[in-house]
Design a protein around this motif. Sequence first.
Motif: not given
Length: 236
Positions: A135-148
Amino acid sequence: MAHIPHNQPHVEQHLRSSAVISDIVIGMSDGLTVPFALAAGLSGAVASSSLVVTAGVAEIVAGSIAMGLGGYLAGRTEADHYESERRREVAEVELVTEREKQEVREVFASMGLNAALQEAIADELAKDKTKWVDFMMKYELGLDEPDPKRATKSAFTIGLSYVVGGLVPLLPYFILSHPHTALGYSCGLTLLCLFIFGYFKSKVTGQPPVSGAIKVTLIGAVAAAAAFGVARFFNA
């Protein structure tokens, strides 16, 4: 306005392969433009189409490798940045728990939720630290997990698109022996492809398709004309 029956399922149409399309645009636009300008420039300086073909193919090979490598490094950088930020976020959840919960509350406060709901959601989210970090990665930092596999896919897509685009302006030189004659056909074929490419690129990205197609075509035409003029000038 057309009436949509309530029992008919609503299907949302969104573009989900934007990264792949972006890679194709990058590779194809450079592939159509750079070899086209090179071939036009050489046509003003050499007397044999075979020289244009040799130089053009060499440029396509070098350009596709360079562009593909650039795409790979960009993909790796994105993945490395995400992993670095995630490790930091995991550490903060462990070490400064209350501050991180306050950040969760602030996110939901910005959405208009009242204080009681903010508190309840923060407490519930804190029970699962993996989801909390997600949640923090997406909504605080605005980062989506990239495709490996993003880096490899990007390198392949950009490189292949560059090769496909680069072969278009060279096709007449494979057939016609006189470079000036081949240049005329190359200009017609490449400008047509640039227009079609610009049209669909603009349509997919939500831009006015006709003006986008004209813009892409003009860029390719100016680059080729400049290269041809420079080659003729120095040859003279």
